[in-house]
Design a protein around this motif. Structure first.
Motif, PDB file in Angstrom:
ATOM      1  N   THR A  97      18.319 -29.987  19.240  1.00 42.64           N
ATOM      2  CA  THR A  97      17.104 -29.383  19.903  1.00 42.64           C
ATOM      3  C   THR A  97      16.074 -28.203  18.984  1.00 42.64           C
ATOM      4  O   THR A  97      14.990 -28.535  18.947  1.00 42.64           O
ATOM      5  N   THR A  98      16.957 -27.446  18.328  1.00 37.13           N
ATOM      6  CA  THR A  98      16.146 -26.599  17.389  1.00 37.13           C
ATOM      7  C   THR A  98      15.346 -27.216  16.259  1.00 37.13           C
ATOM      8  O   THR A  98      14.155 -27.297  16.133  1.00 37.13           O
ATOM      9  N   ILE A  99      15.893 -28.332  15.750  1.00 37.39           N
ATOM     10  CA  ILE A  99      15.381 -28.883  14.576  1.00 37.39           C
ATOM     11  C   ILE A  99      14.361 -29.840  15.206  1.00 37.39           C
ATOM     12  O   ILE A  99      13.218 -29.941  14.764  1.00 37.39           O
ATOM     13  N   GLY A 100      14.769 -30.598  16.370  1.00 38.68           N
ATOM     14  CA  GLY A 100      13.694 -31.617  16.515  1.00 38.68           C
ATOM     15  C   GLY A 100      12.222 -30.801  17.167  1.00 38.68           C
ATOM     16  O   GLY A 100      11.139 -31.375  17.195  1.00 38.68           O
ATOM     17  N   ASN A 101      12.520 -29.583  17.684  1.00 37.73           N
ATOM     18  CA  ASN A 101      11.379 -29.253  18.260  1.00 37.73           C
ATOM     19  C   ASN A 101      10.569 -28.095  17.337  1.00 37.73           C
ATOM     20  O   ASN A 101       9.425 -28.001  17.735  1.00 37.73           O
ATOM     21  N   TYR A 102      11.178 -27.349  16.751  1.00 39.73           N
ATOM     22  CA  TYR A 102      10.814 -26.334  15.565  1.00 39.73           C
ATOM     23  C   TYR A 102      10.850 -26.808  14.349  1.00 39.73           C
ATOM     24  O   TYR A 102      10.122 -25.875  13.955  1.00 39.73           O
ATOM     25  N   ILE A 103      11.313 -27.620  13.754  1.00 38.38           N
ATOM     26  CA  ILE A 103      11.318 -27.511  12.291  1.00 38.38           C
ATOM     27  C   ILE A 103      10.844 -29.008  12.056  1.00 38.38           C
ATOM     28  O   ILE A 103       9.956 -29.125  11.155  1.00 38.38           O
ATOM     29  N   LEU A 104      11.190 -30.162  12.634  1.00 34.10           N
ATOM     30  CA  LEU A 104      10.786 -31.699  12.144  1.00 34.10           C
ATOM     31  C   LEU A 104       9.499 -31.731  12.508  1.00 34.10           C
ATOM     32  O   LEU A 104       8.511 -32.511  11.618  1.00 34.10           O
ATOM     33  N   PRO A 105       8.644 -31.201  13.510  1.00 38.27           N
ATOM     34  CA  PRO A 105       7.360 -31.705  13.714  1.00 38.27           C
ATOM     35  C   PRO A 105       6.310 -31.424  12.609  1.00 38.27           C
ATOM     36  O   PRO A 105       5.475 -32.419  12.167  1.00 38.27           O
ATOM     37  N   ARG A 106       6.404 -30.607  11.732  1.00 39.32           N
ATOM     38  CA  ARG A 106       5.673 -30.153  10.329  1.00 39.32           C
ATOM     39  C   ARG A 106       5.988 -31.277   9.479  1.00 39.32           C
ATOM     40  O   ARG A 106       4.922 -31.800   9.014  1.00 39.32           O
ATOM     41  N   MET A 107       7.241 -31.697   9.314  1.00 41.76           N
ATOM     42  CA  MET A 107       7.407 -32.707   8.387  1.00 41.76           C
ATOM     43  C   MET A 107       6.874 -33.937   8.770  1.00 41.76           C
ATOM     44  O   MET A 107       6.402 -34.779   8.077  1.00 41.76           O
ATOM     45  N   GLU A 162      18.616 -18.845  10.436  1.00 40.42           N
ATOM     46  CA  GLU A 162      19.210 -17.676  10.644  1.00 40.42           C
ATOM     47  C   GLU A 162      19.245 -17.558  12.245  1.00 40.42           C
ATOM     48  O   GLU A 162      18.163 -17.992  12.880  1.00 40.42           O
ATOM     49  N   LEU A 163      20.355 -16.883  12.879  1.00 40.18           N
ATOM     50  CA  LEU A 163      20.261 -16.929  14.619  1.00 40.18           C
ATOM     51  C   LEU A 163      20.367 -15.452  14.748  1.00 40.18           C
ATOM     52  O   LEU A 163      20.629 -14.565  13.791  1.00 40.18           O
ATOM     53  N   ILE A 164      19.323 -15.228  15.751  1.00 37.75           N
ATOM     54  CA  ILE A 164      19.383 -13.812  16.006  1.00 37.75           C
ATOM     55  C   ILE A 164      19.470 -13.607  17.676  1.00 37.75           C
ATOM     56  O   ILE A 164      19.348 -14.305  18.485  1.00 37.75           O
ATOM     57  N   VAL A 165      20.068 -12.326  18.078  1.00 35.92           N
ATOM     58  CA  VAL A 165      20.306 -12.070  19.179  1.00 35.92           C
ATOM     59  C   VAL A 165      18.963 -11.389  19.918  1.00 35.92           C
ATOM     60  O   VAL A 165      18.349 -10.692  19.034  1.00 35.92           O
ATOM     61  N   PHE A 166      18.630 -11.530  21.204  1.00 38.86           N
ATOM     62  CA  PHE A 166      17.473 -11.255  21.630  1.00 38.86           C
ATOM     63  C   PHE A 166      17.413 -11.093  23.197  1.00 38.86           C
ATOM     64  O   PHE A 166      18.466 -11.522  24.004  1.00 38.86           O
ATOM     65  N   ALA A 167      16.636 -10.140  23.696  1.00 35.41           N
ATOM     66  CA  ALA A 167      16.489  -9.674  25.089  1.00 35.41           C
ATOM     67  C   ALA A 167      15.150  -9.511  25.595  1.00 35.41           C
ATOM     68  O   ALA A 167      14.369  -9.185  24.793  1.00 35.41           O
ATOM     69  N   ALA A 168      15.066  -9.236  26.650  1.00 34.57           N
ATOM     70  CA  ALA A 168      13.768  -8.639  27.329  1.00 34.57           C
ATOM     71  C   ALA A 168      13.547  -7.278  27.030  1.00 34.57           C
ATOM     72  O   ALA A 168      14.380  -6.311  26.556  1.00 34.57           O
ATOM     73  N   PRO A 169      12.224  -6.846  26.722  1.00 28.88           N
ATOM     74  CA  PRO A 169      12.072  -5.490  26.066  1.00 28.88           C
ATOM     75  C   PRO A 169      12.810  -4.205  26.826  1.00 28.88           C
ATOM     76  O   PRO A 169      12.979  -3.246  26.195  1.00 28.88           O
ATOM     77  N   ASP A 170      12.756  -4.347  28.178  1.00 27.49           N
ATOM     78  CA  ASP A 170      13.482  -3.224  28.920  1.00 27.49           C
ATOM     79  C   ASP A 170      14.958  -3.361  29.269  1.00 27.49           C
ATOM     80  O   ASP A 170      15.468  -2.755  30.040  1.00 27.49           O
ATOM     81  N   HIS A 171      15.528  -4.484  28.612  1.00 24.84           N
ATOM     82  CA  HIS A 171      17.007  -4.548  29.049  1.00 24.84           C
ATOM     83  C   HIS A 171      17.699  -3.502  28.401  1.00 24.84           C
ATOM     84  O   HIS A 171      17.551  -2.837  27.543  1.00 24.84           O
ATOM     85  N   PRO A 172      18.995  -3.022  29.487  1.00 20.47           N
ATOM     86  CA  PRO A 172      19.504  -2.186  29.093  1.00 20.47           C
ATOM     87  C   PRO A 172      20.199  -2.075  27.682  1.00 20.47           C
ATOM     88  O   PRO A 172      20.710  -0.944  27.073  1.00 20.47           O
ATOM     89  N   VAL A 173      20.731  -3.295  27.194  1.00 21.02           N
ATOM     90  CA  VAL A 173      21.288  -3.249  25.961  1.00 21.02           C
ATOM     91  C   VAL A 173      20.536  -2.742  24.719  1.00 21.02           C
ATOM     92  O   VAL A 173      21.209  -2.181  23.805  1.00 21.02           O
ATOM     93  N   LEU A 174      18.959  -2.448  24.884  1.00 17.27           N
ATOM     94  CA  LEU A 174      18.362  -1.987  23.963  1.00 17.27           C
ATOM     95  C   LEU A 174      17.968  -0.376  24.066  1.00 17.27           C
ATOM     96  O   LEU A 174      17.401   0.056  23.162  1.00 17.27           O
ATOM     97  N   GLN A 175      18.642   0.215  25.080  1.00 14.62           N
ATOM     98  CA  GLN A 175      18.382   1.451  25.320  1.00 14.62           C
ATOM     99  C   GLN A 175      19.132   2.838  24.411  1.00 14.62           C
ATOM    100  O   GLN A 175      19.282   3.575  24.510  1.00 14.62           O
ATOM    101  N   ALA A 176      20.229   1.999  23.521  1.00 11.32           N
ATOM    102  CA  ALA A 176      21.133   2.749  22.848  1.00 11.32           C
ATOM    103  C   ALA A 176      21.567   2.099  21.725  1.00 11.32           C
ATOM    104  O   ALA A 176      21.378   0.698  21.602  1.00 11.32           O
ATOM    105  N   LEU A 237      19.475 -17.421  19.643  1.00  9.14           N
ATOM    106  CA  LEU A 237      18.983 -18.658  19.173  1.00  9.14           C
ATOM    107  C   LEU A 237      18.528 -18.463  17.660  1.00  9.14           C
ATOM    108  O   LEU A 237      18.269 -17.457  17.014  1.00  9.14           O
ATOM    109  N   SER A 238      18.065 -19.686  17.191  1.00  7.94           N
ATOM    110  CA  SER A 238      17.379 -19.573  15.763  1.00  7.94           C
ATOM    111  C   SER A 238      16.098 -18.620  15.941  1.00  7.94           C
ATOM    112  O   SER A 238      15.402 -18.626  17.040  1.00  7.94           O
ATOM    113  N   ARG A 239      16.040 -17.802  15.076  1.00  5.73           N
ATOM    114  CA  ARG A 239      14.868 -16.987  14.824  1.00  5.73           C
ATOM    115  C   ARG A 239      13.511 -17.830  14.791  1.00  5.73           C
ATOM    116  O   ARG A 239      12.543 -17.639  15.564  1.00  5.73           O
TER     117      ARG A 239
END
Length: 287
Positions: A97-107, A162-176, A237-239
């Protein structure tokens, strides 16, 4: 020995369909002609290629050994037939999925600009689906997000991601400041088992967490991004997948105490796969 391409074609179609009836319809031959061609091939090889189970034909060890070689010969014969046709070099590519949707189209866009008349089919699925398609010769090349352990496939390292963890801007995990304990307690939304991203995460990330709170599995990255955006949970997910949303402030990267989560993306093809001129040309765009 006088094995013909028609006999090999009949054999491969019977193997795919499991019956002479379906193979005869696909090849536009009579059922008796299909049965005769298969019988002649078995007589020349002095082995049975199928086990007869009632009215079904079940491929046996001899048939499994012949199949990739027969497919390679038929593909090369097809290339000979297409040498002087404008549609030469039709390619079948499968990508996770990541390759097909986000990397291959340019190639693919660059490839199509240089060869606009060359047909190219791209199928996108999870890594397990891609591996199965390559193993069954349904596609010429696979691009996947995790390692492949099937001995009949050749696996080549392609690029780093690179894979990164992400959240909604107001998610509690980001408060500390984020700790491993906070990550373990947070609600997680992940790709389904069988996806390359999920396999890599279980090795790189969740091996550091004694427990984690999995609340949802989704089959594609877009669904995960929307679920995270609306505060249902956090994900990884992938950056490349989330960089636009992070730049727009819709999502935020969660900085973890772990080293960068890097994975290798891979190219795979069958060991018996004939590397055609068209496939070799496409591979040069991937590099």
């Amino acid at each position: 020995m006088h094995i013909t391409l028609r006999q090999l074609e009949v054999f491969t179609e019977v193997l795919k369909s499991g019956s002479t009836t379906q193979a005869s319809a696909t090849l536009a031959l009579s059922q008796s002609a299909v049965s005769a061609a298969l019988s002649d091939l078995e007589n020349q090889l002095a082995v049975k290629l199928f086990d007869r189970v009632g009215k079904r034909l079940v491929v046996n060890e001899h048939g499994r050994l012949l199949y990739p070689r027969a497919m390679a010969l038929l593909e090369q014969a097809g290339e000979i037939e297409q040498l002087f046709h404008d549609g030469a070099g039709a390619l079948r590519i499968a990508a996770s999925t990541t390759i097909g949707n986000y990397i291959l189209p340019r190639m693919i866009a660059a490839y199509r600009r240089d060869f606009p008349e060359m047909p190219l089919d791209l199928n996108v699925g999870n890594s397990a689906d891609v591996i199965a398609a390559v193993a069954d010769f349904r596609v010429d090349l696979g691009l996947i997000e995790g390692p492949c352990y099937m001995p009949e496939l050749l696996t080549q390292s392609w690029m780093q991601d690179e894979l990164i963890v992400f959240a909604a801007p107001d998610h509690p995990v980001l408060q500390a400041p984020v700790t491993l304990e906070a990550l373990a307690a947070a609600p997680w939304i992940l790709r389904e088992k069988g996806s390359g991203t999920r396999e890599v995460l279980e090795h790189l990330l969740f091996s550091h967490l004694p427990h984690f709170n999995l609340i949802m599995e989704l089959g594609n990255s877009e669904a995960i991004k929307h679920a995270v955006r609306y505060g249902i949970g956090i994900s990884c997910l992938s950056r490349r997948v989330v960089e636009e949303q992070i730049e727009a402030g819709i999502l935020r990267e969660v900085v973890t105490p772990l080293p960068p989560l890097m994975r290798t993306l891979y190219l795979i093809h069958h060991r018996q796969k004939h590397i055609s001129q068209a496939l070799s040309r496409f591979l040069s765009y991937c590099r």
